[in-house]
Design an enzyme around this catalytic site. Structure first.
Site, mmCIF file in Angstrom:
data_model
loop_
_atom_site.group_PDB
_atom_site.id
_atom_site.type_symbol
_atom_site.label_atom_id
_atom_site.label_comp_id
_atom_site.label_asym_id
_atom_site.label_seq_id
_atom_site.Cartn_x
_atom_site.Cartn_y
_atom_site.Cartn_z
ATOM 1 C CD GLU A 1 -14.866 -27.729 18.065
ATOM 2 O OE1 GLU A 1 -13.678 -27.375 18.185
ATOM 3 O OE2 GLU A 1 -15.641 -27.796 19.028
ATOM 4 C CG HIS B 1 3.598 -52.681 12.189
ATOM 5 N ND1 HIS B 1 4.201 -53.833 11.738
ATOM 6 C CD2 HIS B 1 4.425 -51.654 11.853
ATOM 7 C CE1 HIS B 1 5.368 -53.518 11.176
ATOM 8 N NE2 HIS B 1 5.519 -52.210 11.226
ATOM 9 C CE LYS C 1 -20.335 -27.702 25.439
ATOM 10 N NZ LYS C 1 -19.986 -26.329 25.119
HETATM 11 O O1 PA5 Z 1 -12.778 -24.434 19.228
HETATM 12 C C1 PA5 Z 1 -13.575 -24.263 20.135
HETATM 13 O O2 PA5 Z 1 -14.203 -23.201 20.255
HETATM 14 C C2 PA5 Z 1 -13.808 -25.322 21.189
HETATM 15 O O3 PA5 Z 1 -13.149 -26.492 20.929
HETATM 16 C C3 PA5 Z 1 -13.376 -24.791 22.543
HETATM 17 O O4 PA5 Z 1 -12.005 -24.506 22.506
HETATM 18 C C4 PA5 Z 1 -13.666 -25.802 23.658
HETATM 19 O O5 PA5 Z 1 -15.011 -26.199 23.628
HETATM 20 C C5 PA5 Z 1 -13.365 -25.179 25.018
HETATM 21 O O6 PA5 Z 1 -14.112 -24.019 25.205
HETATM 22 P P1 PA5 Z 1 -13.751 -22.976 26.319
HETATM 23 O O7 PA5 Z 1 -12.398 -22.439 26.043
HETATM 24 O O8 PA5 Z 1 -14.803 -21.928 26.215
HETATM 25 O O9 PA5 Z 1 -13.792 -23.694 27.642
#
Ligand code: PA5
Length: 445
Positions: free
Chosen positions: A285, A306, A420
């Site tokens: 990410e 494996h 989303k």
């Molecule tokens: O790193 C990030 O920002 C995302 O992976 C969030 O942690 C994830 O989308 C969850 O978001 P939130 O804590 O706002 O529900």
């Protein structure tokens, strides 16, 4: 306590002059981070968090964890991405992947809100039957669909079961002031914990996001923070030749430039498997944007030798491996002599499993490097709270530096919005009408 980077298996893949070229680039990337001049500098709070953590909040986390441990059989932690992977990986690494089955001294901990599966949620409800339950709902934005939906269902169960008393069993970790979850918590009187404004989801494991579930599992969170603080001090060393974190960031970028676009995190401890998931989120990410980035993958060896072993040895040569080598395992066994030796394994008699596992690791590294897969090894002395804290800080720092080396903002995630939008449109959320028509036409509906 420290991570040692072993570079000997990079011979022929990374040359010393490439490392020399990289040194000033890493220094510049580190400066962008430390002087808050790089992209996403609003989210650099994790950098000093192990030292500057709100001590009163930490005391509240300890108190809440004690209460949960005393009045709860099942804690359901509701969150997704950075709001769940850290706690889950810490519990599996430091307690056990079988924590719920073995965890005699603390409540069972289940994770919900990390998918949209009805059967998964139904099973969580079943696991709560007849048990004293508490919830820890975690969402920085307070609006993420997966946890919000799971929380609606689980909160309904809690209110039905406990009536007004449910409020004393719901713990909410979210933004200091913003978001639906914060408003709900204030209205309902749930205890709240804060995710600091300047700490993004995947960098939040050392806040209440990770620390409260860890403390409930009996993990010494003070020791976790102490380990992270040690890393914070040691890894501030600007001497490139002596900073394992800086060198790791450099090596993975050199390998990427040489066409090794996939980094495989490999460990020979099954307890590390969930930490592989945490690493995949952290790096995937943070770096995968603007058409760039390494694709992070993970394997649990020797299990995956494996399955994925064939590909790594012999498939497309666009991979490298980062091996996390725990020198001392959490526990060990010794192989006994068998007078009959029908299984032919007496050549291993008297050896500890740790020694056998190490030989498997060494043999694999030599085979994979010979097969054209560079291996770098991060040696971690033991599996304990301090080392865990050190490790998470090490990987977050390397990630921030790597992102800046790559020229991306390692602290945003604009790409997550695409799915989303489509999901909301297809589900008929108000405001998405035009997109809904377009998508339904594409689906032939
Ligand atoms: O790193 C990030 O920002 C995302 O992976 C969030 O942690 C994830 O989308 C969850 O978001 P939130 O804590 O706002 O529900």
């Amino acid at each position: 306590m420290a991570i040692t980077l072993r570079e000997q298996y990079l011979e022929g893949f990374v040359s010393s002059h490439e490392m020399d070229c990289m040194a000033p680039q890493v220094a510049a990337a580190a400066a962008q981070l430390r002087q808050h001049t790089g992209a996403g500098s609003d989210f650099h709070g994790w950098l000093t968090l192990p030292r500057d953590y709100d001590k009163e909040e930490l005391a509240r986390i300890h108190a809440a964890a004690e209460k949960i441990r005393s009045d709860t059989d099942v804690l359901v932690v509701i969150g997704i991405g950075g709001s769940y992977l850290g706690a889950r990986s810490a519990i599996e690494l430091l307690r056990s992947p079988y924590y719920n089955a073995l965890g005699k001294d603390g409540p069972a901990i289940y994770f919900a809100g990390c998918n949209l599966s009805g059967s998964y949620l139904d099973e969580i409800l079943a696991l709560c039957e007849g048990k004293r339950v508490s919830l820890n709902v975690i969402s920085k934005s307070g609006t993420t669909t997966e946890p919000a939906l799971a929380f609606r269902v689980l909160r309904g169960m809690m209110e039905q079961r406990y009536g007004k008393e449910a409020a004393g069993r719901i713990y909410c970790t979210t933004d200091r002031a913003r978001g639906t979850l914060k408003s709900l918590a204030d209205r309902e009187g749930w205890q709240t914990f804060v995710i600091p404004d300047d700490v993004g989801g995947r960098y939040s494991v050392l806040t209440a996001v990770g620390l409260l579930p860890m403390a409930v599992a009996g993990i010494d969170i003070d020791a976790v923070l102490a380990g992270a603080q040690k890393a914070m001090q040691e890894l501030a060393n600007e001497d490139f030749s002596a900073n394992a974190c800086y060198r790791y960031a450099a090596i993975r970028n050199i390998l990427l430039r040489r066409g090794k676009a996939i980094e495989i995190y490999a460990s020979y401890e099954p307890r590390f498997t969930q930490m592989g998931e945490w690493l995949k989120q952290l790096y995937g990410e943070s770096e995968g944007k603007d058409g760039k980035g390494l694709f992070p993958a993970s394997v649990a060896f020797t299990t995956d030798l494996h399955s994925m072993g064939q590909f790594i040895q012999d498939g497309s040569r666009n991979l490298f491996e980062t091996v996390i080598d725990f020198i001392t395992p959490a526990a060990d066994l010794t192989v006994e002599e068998d007078p009959e030796n029908l299984d032919g394994l007496n050549f291993l008699s008297g050896m500890a499993m740790r020694q056998i596992n190490r030989r498997a690791m060494q043999g694999t590294i030599l085979a994979h490097t010979r097969g054209g897969v560079p291996n770098l090894v991060l040696e971690v002395p033991a599996i304990n709270e301090e080392e865990y804290g050190y490790m998470v800080y090490f990987f977050m720092l390397a990630c921030g530096i790597s992102g800046y080396l790559l020229g991306v903002n390692p602290f945003d995630q604009p790409g997550v919005e695409a799915y989303k939008k489509n999901m909301f449109a297809l589900l008929g959320k108000p405001g998405y009408e035009d997109l809904r028509q377009e998508l339904l036409a594409k689906l032939g509906e």
